[in-house]
Structure formats: C-alpha cells, structure tokens
Design a protein around this motif. Structure first.
Motif, PDB file in Angstrom:
ATOM      1  N   LEU A  93      10.102 -14.416  20.724  1.00 13.42           N
ATOM      2  CA  LEU A  93      10.616 -14.377  22.279  1.00 13.42           C
ATOM      3  C   LEU A  93       9.750 -15.309  23.052  1.00 13.42           C
ATOM      4  O   LEU A  93       9.889 -15.525  24.259  1.00 13.42           O
ATOM      5  CB  LEU A  93      10.386 -12.789  22.747  1.00 13.42           C
ATOM      6  N   ALA A  94       8.586 -15.659  22.436  1.00 15.35           N
ATOM      7  CA  ALA A  94       7.430 -16.418  23.249  1.00 15.35           C
ATOM      8  C   ALA A  94       7.999 -17.653  23.760  1.00 15.35           C
ATOM      9  O   ALA A  94       7.847 -17.937  25.223  1.00 15.35           O
ATOM     10  CB  ALA A  94       6.200 -16.876  22.367  1.00 15.35           C
ATOM     11  N   PRO A  95       8.859 -18.578  23.222  1.00 13.71           N
ATOM     12  CA  PRO A  95       9.417 -19.700  23.953  1.00 13.71           C
ATOM     13  C   PRO A  95      10.260 -19.458  25.170  1.00 13.71           C
ATOM     14  O   PRO A  95      10.187 -19.993  26.188  1.00 13.71           O
ATOM     15  CB  PRO A  95      10.352 -20.455  22.946  1.00 13.71           C
ATOM     16  N   LEU A  96      10.950 -18.178  25.108  1.00 13.87           N
ATOM     17  CA  LEU A  96      11.648 -17.644  26.435  1.00 13.87           C
ATOM     18  C   LEU A  96      10.755 -17.435  27.307  1.00 13.87           C
ATOM     19  O   LEU A  96      10.897 -17.926  28.663  1.00 13.87           O
ATOM     20  CB  LEU A  96      12.879 -16.652  25.947  1.00 13.87           C
ATOM     21  N   LEU A  97       9.602 -16.669  27.215  1.00 11.53           N
ATOM     22  CA  LEU A  97       8.825 -16.422  28.008  1.00 11.53           C
ATOM     23  C   LEU A  97       7.929 -17.673  28.824  1.00 11.53           C
ATOM     24  O   LEU A  97       7.616 -17.542  29.724  1.00 11.53           O
ATOM     25  CB  LEU A  97       7.767 -15.548  27.478  1.00 11.53           C
ATOM     26  N   LEU A  98       7.778 -18.641  27.775  1.00 15.29           N
ATOM     27  CA  LEU A  98       7.209 -19.883  28.215  1.00 15.29           C
ATOM     28  C   LEU A  98       8.150 -20.612  29.585  1.00 15.29           C
ATOM     29  O   LEU A  98       7.816 -21.012  30.359  1.00 15.29           O
ATOM     30  CB  LEU A  98       6.830 -20.797  27.153  1.00 15.29           C
ATOM     31  N   ALA A  99       9.319 -20.587  28.879  1.00 11.98           N
ATOM     32  CA  ALA A  99      10.374 -21.404  29.708  1.00 11.98           C
ATOM     33  C   ALA A  99      10.495 -20.586  31.144  1.00 11.98           C
ATOM     34  O   ALA A  99      10.602 -21.249  32.282  1.00 11.98           O
ATOM     35  CB  ALA A  99      11.600 -21.408  28.959  1.00 11.98           C
ATOM     36  N   ALA A 148       4.401 -11.773  21.046  1.00 14.41           N
ATOM     37  CA  ALA A 148       4.709 -13.039  21.876  1.00 14.41           C
ATOM     38  C   ALA A 148       4.393 -13.254  23.092  1.00 14.41           C
ATOM     39  O   ALA A 148       4.208 -14.274  23.485  1.00 14.41           O
ATOM     40  CB  ALA A 148       6.410 -12.590  21.857  1.00 14.41           C
ATOM     41  N   LEU A 149       3.999 -12.082  23.860  1.00 14.23           N
ATOM     42  CA  LEU A 149       3.373 -12.216  25.062  1.00 14.23           C
ATOM     43  C   LEU A 149       1.867 -12.886  24.899  1.00 14.23           C
ATOM     44  O   LEU A 149       1.885 -13.866  25.730  1.00 14.23           O
ATOM     45  CB  LEU A 149       3.273 -10.856  25.601  1.00 14.23           C
ATOM     46  N   VAL A 153       0.582 -16.728  26.470  1.00 11.35           N
ATOM     47  CA  VAL A 153      -0.613 -16.698  27.171  1.00 11.35           C
ATOM     48  C   VAL A 153      -1.492 -17.824  26.522  1.00 11.35           C
ATOM     49  O   VAL A 153      -2.005 -18.672  27.113  1.00 11.35           O
ATOM     50  CB  VAL A 153      -1.333 -15.440  27.211  1.00 11.35           C
ATOM     51  N   ILE A 154      -1.514 -18.080  25.200  1.00 10.11           N
ATOM     52  CA  ILE A 154      -2.297 -19.127  24.400  1.00 10.11           C
ATOM     53  C   ILE A 154      -1.720 -20.634  24.837  1.00 10.11           C
ATOM     54  O   ILE A 154      -2.311 -21.530  25.027  1.00 10.11           O
ATOM     55  CB  ILE A 154      -2.102 -18.815  22.720  1.00 10.11           C
ATOM     56  N   VAL A 155      -0.426 -20.644  24.991  1.00  8.72           N
ATOM     57  CA  VAL A 155       0.091 -21.800  24.874  1.00  8.72           C
ATOM     58  C   VAL A 155      -0.058 -22.356  26.554  1.00  8.72           C
ATOM     59  O   VAL A 155      -0.734 -23.419  27.043  1.00  8.72           O
ATOM     60  CB  VAL A 155       1.592 -21.930  24.949  1.00  8.72           C
ATOM     61  N   LEU A 156       0.162 -21.323  27.447  1.00 10.43           N
ATOM     62  CA  LEU A 156      -0.148 -21.756  28.796  1.00 10.43           C
ATOM     63  C   LEU A 156      -1.666 -21.886  29.309  1.00 10.43           C
ATOM     64  O   LEU A 156      -2.226 -22.732  29.812  1.00 10.43           O
ATOM     65  CB  LEU A 156       0.152 -20.403  29.803  1.00 10.43           C
ATOM     66  N   GLY A 157      -2.594 -21.153  28.395  1.00 11.35           N
ATOM     67  CA  GLY A 157      -4.142 -21.222  28.540  1.00 11.35           C
ATOM     68  C   GLY A 157      -4.385 -22.726  27.952  1.00 11.35           C
ATOM     69  O   GLY A 157      -5.334 -23.308  28.676  1.00 11.35           O
ATOM     70  N   SER A 158      -3.853 -23.388  27.123  1.00 13.63           N
ATOM     71  CA  SER A 158      -4.080 -24.627  26.322  1.00 13.63           C
ATOM     72  C   SER A 158      -3.799 -25.494  27.324  1.00 13.63           C
ATOM     73  O   SER A 158      -4.467 -26.629  27.360  1.00 13.63           O
ATOM     74  CB  SER A 158      -3.282 -24.645  25.001  1.00 13.63           C
ATOM     75  N   LYS A 159      -2.654 -25.409  28.158  1.00 16.75           N
ATOM     76  CA  LYS A 159      -2.540 -26.425  29.184  1.00 16.75           C
ATOM     77  C   LYS A 159      -3.556 -26.560  30.056  1.00 16.75           C
ATOM     78  O   LYS A 159      -4.125 -27.454  30.568  1.00 16.75           O
ATOM     79  CB  LYS A 159      -1.088 -25.984  29.926  1.00 16.75           C
ATOM     80  N   GLU A 160      -4.283 -25.430  30.692  1.00 22.34           N
ATOM     81  CA  GLU A 160      -5.269 -25.310  31.568  1.00 22.34           C
ATOM     82  C   GLU A 160      -6.553 -25.891  30.778  1.00 22.34           C
ATOM     83  O   GLU A 160      -7.243 -26.544  31.699  1.00 22.34           O
ATOM     84  CB  GLU A 160      -5.407 -23.806  32.063  1.00 22.34           C
ATOM     85  N   ALA A 161      -6.790 -25.415  29.728  1.00 22.93           N
ATOM     86  CA  ALA A 161      -8.050 -25.865  29.192  1.00 22.93           C
ATOM     87  C   ALA A 161      -8.363 -27.329  28.850  1.00 22.93           C
ATOM     88  O   ALA A 161      -9.377 -28.062  28.731  1.00 22.93           O
ATOM     89  CB  ALA A 161      -8.088 -24.980  27.747  1.00 22.93           C
ATOM     90  N   ALA A 162      -6.961 -28.015  28.802  1.00 23.14           N
ATOM     91  CA  ALA A 162      -6.987 -29.281  28.491  1.00 23.14           C
ATOM     92  C   ALA A 162      -7.286 -30.101  29.727  1.00 23.14           C
ATOM     93  O   ALA A 162      -7.440 -31.431  29.587  1.00 23.14           O
ATOM     94  CB  ALA A 162      -5.550 -29.843  28.187  1.00 23.14           C
ATOM     95  N   ARG A 163      -7.537 -29.454  30.847  1.00 22.62           N
ATOM     96  CA  ARG A 163      -8.100 -30.186  32.158  1.00 22.62           C
ATOM     97  C   ARG A 163      -9.673 -30.949  31.730  1.00 22.62           C
ATOM     98  O   ARG A 163      -9.861 -31.897  32.045  1.00 22.62           O
ATOM     99  CB  ARG A 163      -8.312 -29.122  32.983  1.00 22.62           C
ATOM    100  N   ALA A 228       9.764 -27.146  27.153  1.00 19.50           N
ATOM    101  CA  ALA A 228       9.996 -27.855  25.826  1.00 19.50           C
ATOM    102  C   ALA A 228       9.409 -27.764  24.643  1.00 19.50           C
ATOM    103  O   ALA A 228      10.089 -27.723  23.543  1.00 19.50           O
ATOM    104  CB  ALA A 228      10.258 -29.545  26.089  1.00 19.50           C
ATOM    105  N   ALA A 229       8.146 -27.537  24.883  1.00 15.55           N
ATOM    106  CA  ALA A 229       7.166 -27.365  23.719  1.00 15.55           C
ATOM    107  C   ALA A 229       7.445 -25.942  23.177  1.00 15.55           C
ATOM    108  O   ALA A 229       7.571 -25.812  21.846  1.00 15.55           O
ATOM    109  CB  ALA A 229       5.772 -27.297  24.246  1.00 15.55           C
ATOM    110  N   GLY A 230       7.779 -25.210  24.099  1.00 13.13           N
ATOM    111  CA  GLY A 230       8.138 -23.656  23.280  1.00 13.13           C
ATOM    112  C   GLY A 230       9.155 -23.633  22.540  1.00 13.13           C
ATOM    113  O   GLY A 230       9.516 -23.113  21.588  1.00 13.13           O
ATOM    114  N   ALA A 231      10.389 -24.439  23.137  1.00 12.33           N
ATOM    115  CA  ALA A 231      11.507 -24.665  22.002  1.00 12.33           C
ATOM    116  C   ALA A 231      11.209 -25.392  20.817  1.00 12.33           C
ATOM    117  O   ALA A 231      11.807 -24.889  19.771  1.00 12.33           O
ATOM    118  CB  ALA A 231      12.589 -25.475  23.126  1.00 12.33           C
ATOM    119  N   LEU A 232      10.569 -26.176  20.671  1.00 15.47           N
ATOM    120  CA  LEU A 232       9.950 -26.888  19.453  1.00 15.47           C
ATOM    121  C   LEU A 232       9.210 -26.091  18.730  1.00 15.47           C
ATOM    122  O   LEU A 232       9.241 -26.383  17.331  1.00 15.47           O
ATOM    123  CB  LEU A 232       9.352 -28.118  19.861  1.00 15.47           C
TER     124      LEU A 232
END
Length: 288
Positions: A93-99, A148-149, A153-163, A228-232
């Motif tokens: 369910l994680a990709p749906l949560l990300l979208a 999944a929740l 959080v890991i994927v969203l956090g990775s986006k922020e950490a990439a700063r 899109a990353a979540g779907a992949l």
C-alpha cells in the motif's frame, strides 16, 4: 528516462533477496541485522560536517533510520504471523500512500497517472501473489499496512536527506540507527549464532540487493517524482515472483502471469507521463 531506469533497477535488485536469504535459513530479524550491517560498511567514510549543518536533511536521515527499523520489524512480524500474500499486499500500500502524500509533504505536482495506476498495479500484484485457498488474517493485514506507512516515510525522508547527502550516504548513514533500533526491539533474537556460510551469504546479499539496490534507487529518486518512484517499486514483488518461479520451482498461475504483465505495463505508463520540468535538488558537494 535514465533516472527512472535507476529507480527500477534498485527495486528489481530488492526482488532478488530470496536468492540470498532463502538458502541461508536465518530468521527475519537476523537477516535484517546482517543486511543493515552490510549497508552500513561505508558509513565511517561518509560523515561530513558540511552535510551535518543542514539540520533538515540530517533530521530526515535520523527519521529514515528509525522508520527503516520499524518497517522491518512490522513487516517481518506480518510474515511471521500469517499468510505471506496478505503481508506483501498490505505492505505494498506504500506506493498509494506516496502518491497521495507527496504533493502535501514535498509540494510535488499531483501525478494523475500515479493516482490511477497504483490501485491498478495493486490489483495486478494481488493476481500475481494470491493463490486459491489463501487465508486472510486481520492482524497480518494490520501489521503489513503499518509497515507500508513507515516505508512511505523512508521514501519521503530520502527525498529530504538528498538535500545534503549523496545516495550512498543516505543508504549507509541511516543503517547504524536502524541496527540499534532493531537490537532494542528484538534483542538477542536478531543476533546470528555464528559467522558461517549462511551469515556470509546474507552479507553478500546485503551488499548486492541492499547497498547497491538502495544506492541506485536513491540516486534515481533525486530526479524522479515520488509518486512515479512509488509505482516503480512494484517491480520488487514482481521480480520476487519470477525468482521464485525460476530458481525455487514456485508455480505461477495464468492469473499471476496476467497480474505480472499488468504491473509492468502500468508502471511503464506511469513513468512515461509527461511532466513540466521539475526543480532538481542541488548536488551535495560536501558528500562523496
């Protein structure tokens, strides 16, 4: 499309876990601790004061570490409690949560194709995984959905950490925190009994699927919309099903073949969506 290919390659490598973990025969917590150990190997060489000064990115890295431990603990508990198919489906369910959350958390543009494609892909995954006569467990579904929740959080956090942190740093620096949290949660249950062939096999898998897979995923994630990353990421269970069929003689039903094709076609359709040029994250010059 290069960055979409990197995200897809990372998810595909995650789907190869069974090649290393199943022959080893270790428990879920033991596998998790060994994989995180392999992922943390480059960590001592990646700490930079310049990156640490970005408090938002550093806080995101800490969140990733804690979330990864919770994600692992809940997912393994789901698998241990009931049917694997229920655990896997609810975990994805994680990709749906990300979208749904990316436009609010990261201020990314809403991806119409992702919102349509993720439920379709989840249906395809159900065709792929669920076998006739499979039982249902409410507790397993709850644990899988909770994992999944934390994965979202890991994927969203990775986006922020990439700063401020490179893909390698994001992958490796969070792992010691996850290891500490796992040990607090599982205790001695997470420790392997000996440094033997099984332990080494899992460590090799940690480098191949964990370290390299996460580096590829995080490198592509910097330039790919989160939805899109979540779907992949659905390529992971698809690959796992193919690995099970080819290497472990697991049956794949005609409905499963249709489901696998649905996952692939929908993922490609979401990735091919035309988008306005996105504001890319700056390259972290202070981190290798």
């Amino acid at each position: 499309m290069r960055y979409f290919a990197m995200v897809a390659a990372g998810a595909t490598l995650w789907g190869c876990w069974a090649l290393f973990l199943r022959p080893a025969g270790l428990s879920g917590p033991q596998n998790a601790l060994l994989v995180l150990t392999a992922m943390s190997l480059p960590a001592p060489f990646l700490l930079r004061r310049e990156a640490l000064r970005d408090r938002r990115a550093t806080a995101a890295l800490v969140v990733i570490g804690l979330a990864d431990a919770a994600n692992t603990a809940l997912f393994f508990a789901a698998i241990r409690n009931g049917p694997v198919s229920v655990a896997v489906l609810t975990h994805y369910l994680a990709p749906l949560l990300l979208a749904l959350s990316a436009p609010w958390v990261l201020r990314e543009r809403v991806s119409a194709r992702a919102l349509v494609g993720v439920p379709i892909t989840l249906f395809g995954l159900a065709l792929l995984i669920i076998q006739p006569g499979t039982a249902f467990s409410g507790l397993t579904a709850t644990l899988g959905a909770a994992s999944a929740l934390f994965y979202a959080v890991i994927v969203l956090g990775s986006k922020e950490a990439a700063r401020a942190y490179s893909p390698l740093a994001v992958t490796s620096l969070h792992a010691p925190l996850s290891m500490a949290a796992l040990l607090l949660y599982f205790g001695a249950e997470a420790l392997p009994s000996a440094l033997d062939e099984a332990t080494l096999r899992v460590l090799v898998g940690g480098v191949a699927c964990g370290l390299i897979g996460n580096i590829l995923f995080n490198a592509g994630l910097r330039h790919v919309p989160t939805a899109a990353a979540g779907a992949l990421t659905y390529l992971e269970p698809l690959t796992a099903s193919v690995v099970g069929m080819v290497f472990f003689a697991e049956a794949l039903t005609p409905a499963g073949i249709v489901g696998g094709l649905l996952v692939l076609v929908t993922g490609a359709w979401v990735a091919a969506e035309r988008r306005a040029p996105a504001r890319l994250l700056p390259e972290p010059s202070a981190t290798p």
